[in-house]
Design an enzyme around this catalytic site. Structure first.
Site, PDB file in Angstrom:
ATOM      1  N   ASP A 406       0.834  -0.990  -0.074  1.00 20.86           N
ATOM      2  CA  ASP A 406       0.066   0.189  -0.114  1.00 20.86           C
ATOM      3  C   ASP A 406       0.852   1.241  -0.066  1.00 20.86           C
ATOM      4  OD1 ASP A 406      -2.217   1.537  -0.055  1.00 20.86           O
ATOM      5  OD2 ASP A 406      -2.182   1.515   2.497  1.00 20.86           O
ATOM      6  N   GLU A 409       2.440   4.900  -4.079  1.00 21.37           N
ATOM      7  CA  GLU A 409       2.532   5.866  -5.226  1.00 21.37           C
ATOM      8  C   GLU A 409       4.028   6.499  -5.459  1.00 21.37           C
ATOM      9  OE1 GLU A 409       0.166   5.571  -2.739  1.00 21.37           O
ATOM     10  OE2 GLU A 409      -1.021   4.258  -4.156  1.00 21.37           O
ATOM     11  N   ASP A 484      -8.833   3.903  -1.941  1.00 18.35           N
ATOM     12  CA  ASP A 484      -9.852   4.447  -0.923  1.00 18.35           C
ATOM     13  C   ASP A 484     -10.828   5.050  -1.596  1.00 18.35           C
ATOM     14  OD1 ASP A 484      -7.990   3.490   0.774  1.00 18.35           O
ATOM     15  OD2 ASP A 484      -7.165   5.532   1.107  1.00 18.35           O
TER      16      ASP A 484
END
Ligand code: GLC
Length: 799
Positions: A406, A409, A484
């Site tokens: 997670d 990015e 999300d």
């Protein structure tokens, strides 16, 4: 400060006249008088690569996206020229390169019609700020052209009239039309006049795509740095465009079958007693579930590769107990490594100098969950190797079966841009660069390293990885989710589009946080979302802790029963979903098919967003609104059976479909043969002693496939798999099913139980492999029969 206005703004620059042409086997070079070179590679008859430099020579050719096993080779290549152009002809395409300005037109070799043509074509702008070019390409849009793809964009399925940016971004509670979000997949498919082509702009810098938004008749794409480097794929079938792109960027190995089961996640289940409470409840309520997730709180102060002694004092014992109950444990691992000299992963990374640095030397420091962190440079092979090695204890020793990557990015908290500053340096596998170039592939390289760690330490079982960020090609290593999202009806619709769009973009193994991550769904929304989610390749409920419970039993009994019913359908369909995964893995075919991909000739499909095909033969359409008793939907051309009522309906029209809360619009293609397992609480709970085949009669022909293997391990790569191709043919008073088999895998069961739906005649005689059999011997009753799995030809007749 630059005072010279000419230097400050040079405007767009264009290639001049071609002065030189060279050919090196399948690579052609066209050089212009102003130092531009076009390198055109004929990869396949229908795949061309265009690469441009503006400085007279090319940098090293390197891409993370391309699969080393991608196919290459053509049947035919001929190069001619006339006064105005070079003419490159393959068996599928004709490509014209204009001598005056290097522009190109690509035509269909069969009918000579234009497929795609440069408008301004390649041009560029020198950027002093970037220290490179802003490379640009513009193409003339054809009449009625539509556009699809681009990864995870939460937008209408048809991208026409819109502009997009690709820059992987942490996007908590994003909304419809938020752009960019987590992934950068610069590939699109276009369709006009019944023909489809695709373009993959393989440039990891920040890229932009404009689909007739700025100018009605122009499609363009550009990047803040790097090369104009794109691949052109011709169909004319959209499915062939998508499979060509997927072949180029790769597909995953087969996942363990359990990974196609249902997964339960939350931020966070802790301590151990809470985890057990959840898993026990699944078993108690008989809701199938294969995986349980531990979010960041399982760690000691959010330090990756550690366990909280307080909450999980004996992880190995717990993971084993969960495994004994059929649950695979999946844990989160983020890229940020807490700055803490007492923490061995940090110390080792520091000693080995594995963390990313700023341009002037200091380490890249940023805040994530653990507080201030350094971040491994996953673009260095030795760092990936180190990272993979860190999984030894977690996987080999403790028995964790999956890892969830997670915040890759990479996400950084409390800073403008929510990521690294652009001066951060990366190795980029020996092609040192700044974060501007490495940003979009950072998450991919992290997932790649994680995958290799799991593969090594879980051997001989298969790894399971899930990532949030991705660039083209990431699908080779990992599954993904859409980040999300929010518990709203609009997000249910977005999740449906994103899953289809990712599948159209080579990334099939994807699913949404079912029920929504932020905020809380009511029971009705959760039930409707589960109904959609069980038809997505990846099926997981996940939610953020601060918004209440989101387990199948968190609402009321009616909802629990509905959720159970749909998860059970998924477990019954596991052999069907697995076959579809095999077709993705082996044939590059997307597991979900938007209606436009399923039937591009029917223009009704070009703007359809809600309906899709799961695998090849199930038509699914979620209910997107509260208080619905059903909905209108488009049934694609052909004949379809209502899954619930078995009523046969002809497509090519919009129709109302009843769907109370415990149902949903679901259809099976006439002629389909759908394999089914018994419901299990988890994969492997039961021995499969018979495979059910649901046969949907068709007046005509239809092909189906069933792929099987050991459901885990690597024997399938040695030929121990079974691929059965079924040909069904019905003609009013006769039904024939033929099977062709391939592979050495012996299925554990001996018989098929065949349920025939929609048979229009009363069966009088049955032949198995051309021998009449007594109807009693095959237990024939109500159009159900039991036959040996070895049969190759089955005939049912009215006389
Ligand atoms: C991010 C993830 C989410 C996760 C949370 C805590 O928001 O997208 O899935 O639960 O971080 O780790």
């Amino acid at each position: 400060m630059i005072l010279n206005t000419e230097l400050e703004y040079k405007g767009d620059l264009f290639p001049a006249t071609i002065t030189d042409y060279k050919k090196d086997v399948d690579v052609l070079y066209f050089s212009t008088s102003n130092n531009v070179i076009l390198q055109l590679t004929v990869l396949r008859d229908s795949v061309l690569r265009f690469r441009y430099t503006t400085v007279g020579k090319f940098d090293k050719d390197f891409s993370y996206a391309i699969d080393q096993n991608a196919s290459r080779g053509y049947n035919h290549l001929e190069i001619d020229d006339d006064k105005e152009k070079y003419i490159i002809t393959t068996s599928k395409l004709i490509c014209h390169i204009y001598k005056s300005d290097l522009r190109n037109s690509i035509l269909d070799a069969k009918d000579g019609k234009i497929i795609c043509q440069d408008e301004l074509g390649f041009h560029w702008e020198e950027s002093y700020e970037l220290g490179g070019d802003i490379v640009k390409m513009s193409k003339a849009a054809q009449n009625g052209e539509s556009y699809y793809g681009l990864g995870d964009k939460p937008e209408h399925i048809n991208l026409k009239g819109r502009r997009f940016e690709n820059w992987a971004t942490d996007s908590y509670a994003y909304g419809k039309n938020t752009d960019p979000i987590y992934k950068a997949i610069p590939f699109y498919t276009a369709l006009h006049n019944g023909k489809s082509y695709g373009i993959f702009f393989d440039n990891s810098f920040r890229t932009y795509f404009d689909f007739c938004s700025e100018r009605r008749n122009v499609t363009s794409f550009w990047a803040s740095g790097g090369e104009m480097n794109y691949y052109f794929f011709y169909g004319p079938k959209m499915q062939d465009v998508v499979t060509s792109y997927t072949d180029l960027t790769g597909t995953p190995e087969l996942p363990p079958l359990w990974a196609l089961g249902y997964h339960q996640c939350k931020w966070s289940y802790y301590p151990e007693s809470n985890v057990k409470e959840i898993t026990n409840k699944f078993r108690e309520l008989k809701i199938p579930c294969d995986a349980i997730y531990l979010d960041i709180d399982y760690m000691e102060g959010f330090r990756c590769f550690t366990w909280s002694k307080e909450y999980f004092p004996e992880p190995k014992r717990m993971v084993k107990e969960l495994a004994d109950d059929g649950f695979k444990t999946v844990v989160i691992i983020d890229p940020g490594i807490k700055i803490d000299m007492e923490y061995d992963v940090f110390r080792e990374g520091l000693e080995k100098d594995y963390f990313c640095k700023r341009a002037d030397g200091p380490y890249m420091k940023g805040k994530v969950w653990p507080g201030e962190c350094y971040f491994p440079d996953f673009t260095r092979p030795e760092v990936r190797e180190w990272w993979a090695g860190l999984f030894k204890e977690l996987i080999e020793e403790i028995g964790v079966k999956g890892v969830w990557n997670d915040m890759n990015e990479p996400a950084v908290m409390d800073v403008p841009g929510k990521t690294f500053p652009s001066d951060v340096r990366h190795d980029y596998d020996g092609n040192p660069c700044s974060h501007q170039k490495a940003h979009n592939i950072y998450g991919m390289q992290m997932a790649r390293a994680t995958y290799h760690g799991l593969k090594r330490f879980n051997y001989p079982k298969r790894p399971f990885v899930i990532t949030r960020s991705a660039y083209s090609g990431t699908q080779r290593y990992t599954s993904t989710w859409m980040g999300d999202n929010v518990a709203t009806w609009e997000h249910l619709q977005i999740a449906n589009i994103q899953a289809q769009r990712l599948a159209l973009s080579g990334f099939s193994f994807a699913g949404s946080d079912i029920g929504g991550f932020a905020e809380q769904p009511n029971g009705e929304l959760y039930a409707r979302w589960i109904q959609l989610g069980v038809f997505h390749p990846f099926c997981r409920t996940h939610s953020s802790g601060d918004h209440g419970d989101q387990e199948p039993w968190a609402f009321d009994e009616e909802i629990t029963d509905i959720v159970r019913k749909f998860i059970e359908i998924r477990y019954e369909l596991l052999p069907y979903l697995y076959t579809s995964f095999y077709q993705y893995h082996h044939d590059n075919v997307p597991m979900l098919k938007s209606l436009v991909l399923f039937d591009q000739e029917d223009t009704q499909t070009h703007y359809r967003t809600d309906e899709f095909i799961c695998g090849n033969q199930l038509l699914v359409c979620p209910i997107n609104e509260p208080n619905s008793k059903g909905r209108r939907m488009y049934i694609p051309r052909g004949e379809w059976y209502n899954y619930w009522t078995k009523e046969l309906i002809s497509g090519g029209k919009e129709t109302w479909v009843d769907a109370d809360l415990d149902s949903m619009p679901l259809f099976v293609k006439a002629g389909a043969i759908i394999p089914k397992y018994p419901v299990q609480q988890y994969v492997g709970e039961k021995d499969i002693d018979q495979l059910t085949l649901d046969v949907y009669y068709k007046n005509g022909k239809e092909d189906s496939e069933i792929y099987e293997d050991a459901n885990d391990g690597y024997d399938y790569t040695k030929g121990r798999y079974s691929l059965k191709k079924f040909n069904l043919a019905g003609n009013g008073d006769k039904l024939i099913i033929r099977i062709h088999k391939r592979g050495k895998f012996l299925a554990p069961y001996d018989t098929f139980k065949i349920n025939i739906h929609g048979l229009p005649f009363k069966v009088k005689s049955i032949k198995v492999d051309n021998e009449y059999v007594d109807l009693k011997d095959v237990q024939f009753k109500n159009n159900t029969l039991v036959v040996t799995k070895e049969f190759t030809n089955l005939q049912l007749k009215a006389d």
